[in-house]
Design an enzyme around this catalytic site. Sequence first.
Site, PDB file in Angstrom:
ATOM      1  N   LYS A   1       0.845  -1.201   0.000  1.00 54.42           N
ATOM      2  CA  LYS A   1       0.000   0.000   0.000  1.00 54.42           C
ATOM      3  C   LYS A   1       0.879   1.249   0.000  1.00 54.42           C
ATOM      4  O   LYS A   1       2.000   1.206   0.491  1.00 54.42           O
ATOM      5  CB  LYS A   1      -0.858   0.020   1.273  1.00 54.42           C
ATOM      6  CG  LYS A   1      -1.975  -0.988   1.306  1.00 54.42           C
ATOM      7  CD  LYS A   1      -2.781  -0.844   2.605  1.00 54.42           C
ATOM      8  CE  LYS A   1      -3.861  -1.900   2.705  1.00 54.42           C
ATOM      9  NZ  LYS A   1      -4.938  -1.741   1.703  1.00 54.42           N
TER      10      LYS A   1
ATOM     11  N   ARG B   1     -10.197 -11.559   1.992  1.00 54.06           N
ATOM     12  CA  ARG B   1     -11.048 -12.618   1.436  1.00 54.06           C
ATOM     13  C   ARG B   1     -10.350 -13.962   1.485  1.00 54.06           C
ATOM     14  O   ARG B   1     -11.007 -15.002   1.551  1.00 54.06           O
ATOM     15  CB  ARG B   1     -11.474 -12.226   0.014  1.00 54.06           C
ATOM     16  CG  ARG B   1     -10.371 -12.123  -0.979  1.00 54.06           C
ATOM     17  CD  ARG B   1     -10.755 -11.323  -2.211  1.00 54.06           C
ATOM     18  NE  ARG B   1     -10.794  -9.877  -1.959  1.00 54.06           N
ATOM     19  CZ  ARG B   1     -11.088  -8.976  -2.881  1.00 54.06           C
ATOM     20  NH1 ARG B   1     -11.397  -9.339  -4.112  1.00 54.06           N
ATOM     21  NH2 ARG B   1     -11.098  -7.691  -2.579  1.00 54.06           N
TER      22      ARG B   1
HETATM   23  N1  BES Z   1      -8.095  -3.881   4.489  1.00 58.02           N
HETATM   24  C1  BES Z   1      -8.243  -3.497   3.135  1.00 58.02           C
HETATM   25  C2  BES Z   1      -9.562  -2.798   2.858  1.00 58.02           C
HETATM   26  C3  BES Z   1      -9.682  -1.401   3.374  1.00 58.02           C
HETATM   27  C4  BES Z   1      -9.308  -0.345   2.591  1.00 58.02           C
HETATM   28  C5  BES Z   1     -10.263  -1.169   4.581  1.00 58.02           C
HETATM   29  C6  BES Z   1      -9.463   0.928   3.037  1.00 58.02           C
HETATM   30  C7  BES Z   1     -10.421   0.110   5.026  1.00 58.02           C
HETATM   31  C8  BES Z   1     -10.029   1.168   4.258  1.00 58.02           C
HETATM   32  C9  BES Z   1      -8.194  -4.722   2.238  1.00 58.02           C
HETATM   33  O1  BES Z   1      -7.398  -5.752   2.661  1.00 58.02           O
HETATM   34  C10 BES Z   1      -7.677  -4.268   0.929  1.00 58.02           C
HETATM   35  O2  BES Z   1      -6.540  -3.873   0.885  1.00 58.02           O
HETATM   36  N2  BES Z   1      -8.507  -4.318  -0.100  1.00 58.02           N
HETATM   37  C11 BES Z   1      -8.122  -3.885  -1.385  1.00 58.02           C
HETATM   38  C12 BES Z   1      -8.627  -4.893  -2.366  1.00 58.02           C
HETATM   39  C13 BES Z   1      -8.111  -4.677  -3.755  1.00 58.02           C
HETATM   40  C14 BES Z   1      -6.633  -4.961  -3.822  1.00 58.02           C
HETATM   41  C15 BES Z   1      -8.874  -5.565  -4.679  1.00 58.02           C
HETATM   42  C16 BES Z   1      -8.773  -2.532  -1.629  1.00 58.02           C
HETATM   43  O3  BES Z   1      -9.903  -2.323  -1.217  1.00 58.02           O
HETATM   44  O4  BES Z   1      -8.100  -1.673  -2.194  1.00 58.02           O
HETATM   45 MN    MN Z   2      -5.398  -5.531   2.028  1.00 59.35          MN
END
Ligand code: BES
Ligand code: MN
Length: 501
Positions: A278, A352
């Site tokens: 990230k 997931r």
């Molecule tokens: N924990 C994150 C989701 C999240 C994002 C929660 C922002 C709270 C605030 C999750 O594990 C994630 O990183 N999801 C990705 C999925 C994507 C790579 C398909 C996302 O939402 O960007």
């Molecule tokens: Mn994630």
Amino acid sequence: MDARLIVGNVAEVETECLVIIAVDEGDKQKSAPRLLNRDATLEKAAAEVLATGEITSKTFEAVMVHRPQGLKARRLLIINGGKAKKFKSGDLRRAAGTAVRFLKPKMIKSCVLVPPEMEGGVEEAIRCMVEGAFVADFDPDTYRSERRDLRMTEIAVLIPGDAQQAAAQRALDQASILGQSQNFARELVNEPGNRMTPTILAERAREMCEKVGLKCEIMGPQQIKALKMGAFWSVAQGSDEEPRLIVVRYEPAGAPEKPVLGLVGKGITFDTGGISIKPADGMEKMKYDMAGGAAMLGAMRAIALLKPKVRVIAVVCASENMPSGKAQKPGDIQIAMSGKAIEIINTDAEGRLVLADGLHYARTLGCTHLLDAATLTGACVVALGMVNAGIFANNEEIYERFSQALQRSGEKFWRLPLDPEYFDQIRSAIADIMNTGGRAGGAINAAMFLQEFVDETPWIHMDIAGMAWMDENKSWIAKGPSGVAVRSLVEFVRSYDKNSS
Ligand code: BES
Ligand code: MN
Ligand code: ZN
């Protein structure tokens, strides 16, 4: 904070502060506040302030009256509950919360709440006020070296002598359990990644279980691998911190064999994104990526104390998501416990993966109904903002029951679809399924992925990414972890016990 019931009348009660609620019956031009309690003594004590116009049409503002006339209370706090026509039980939670958060920094350590007259009756009013007061009592600044403990010592709820005392007491006790359990979940979520590793989360779960009399089983890497949880393990493998599979069982004597409700929580104690790392900006917030798991533990705590006659098993998949030489890579293929082959497209779609095995495992434990909660997708935040959490269901009956639970909990969830066409987005060319399906309908793709692992079991999926963390202070709740989903889960579970109200 303690909560207790007092029986008596408003004029006689001696307290630091008596709290009442006003609503606005005016129109756009002019506000016309009146008290929710049609009580002559209170109306007289509040008359002067109401007449000054200090209580405007601003919802959840608070006005304090010192030495109120005709009352033994030292102060009278009037909370503006907003438009009279729109006032609902959820507003009552927020109004009571506003009172607590208004009084706390003034070092006023106790108060007496007067339940308003409203539909639903006095028990419903007590329930909402007490839940709201506990939620408001929580502050996240646990590591501030000069922290002043602002918590209230006690709140009391005042009921008149002719009220149903036993029922009122029960409502108050149950609401206290709910509020405290929600705060327990918030404490877990509030801890940073270095102080809330999977190992520590498991310890905290075990401690809680010992206190309230729940069975708790904790498994580490060896058992996770032995169970063939290839999806869960693929997330954990990159981290030096060991993962934990936390299983909490509530199996009360006298409960029917079925249903067995399975509560599955995402417990990512820190989500860096892994190799699909990230951006640095805002990454610190990803300590809350275990909020789904914490919600399940909070719910189990409440369930153990409320003792409904229904079986419940919680499964929390706790892991870090880290980049390293051992970490999984985009393109890797992982075999989930169910046998499905997953092509990893993005290692940041880890929630997931752990839930896939958590959900399947819950089924092998005999769960007849599944509910999961997860801070799963940023896309859900984009879709619903910070007002509603996302909810998905593969079965109308369970959805209907959950909606009823939402009516009681006052939490806001908005249903999103699971049309089979969405599956095209996560079909893999090399394996059964991909772990991401592009940006379009991101929250739905994630839910579609999970659905592959629940089969026909009635299932609810909650995407709480936008709701598990408050980005700003509100008059009724502090910035920080919200504890969302705890109360709704408990209400859902209780709905299976006809004798629990
Ligand atoms: N924990 C994150 C989701 C999240 C994002 C929660 C922002 C709270 C605030 C999750 O594990 C994630 O990183 N999801 C990705 C999925 C994507 C790579 C398909 C996302 O939402 O960007
Ligand atoms: Mn994630
Ligand atoms: Zn995550």
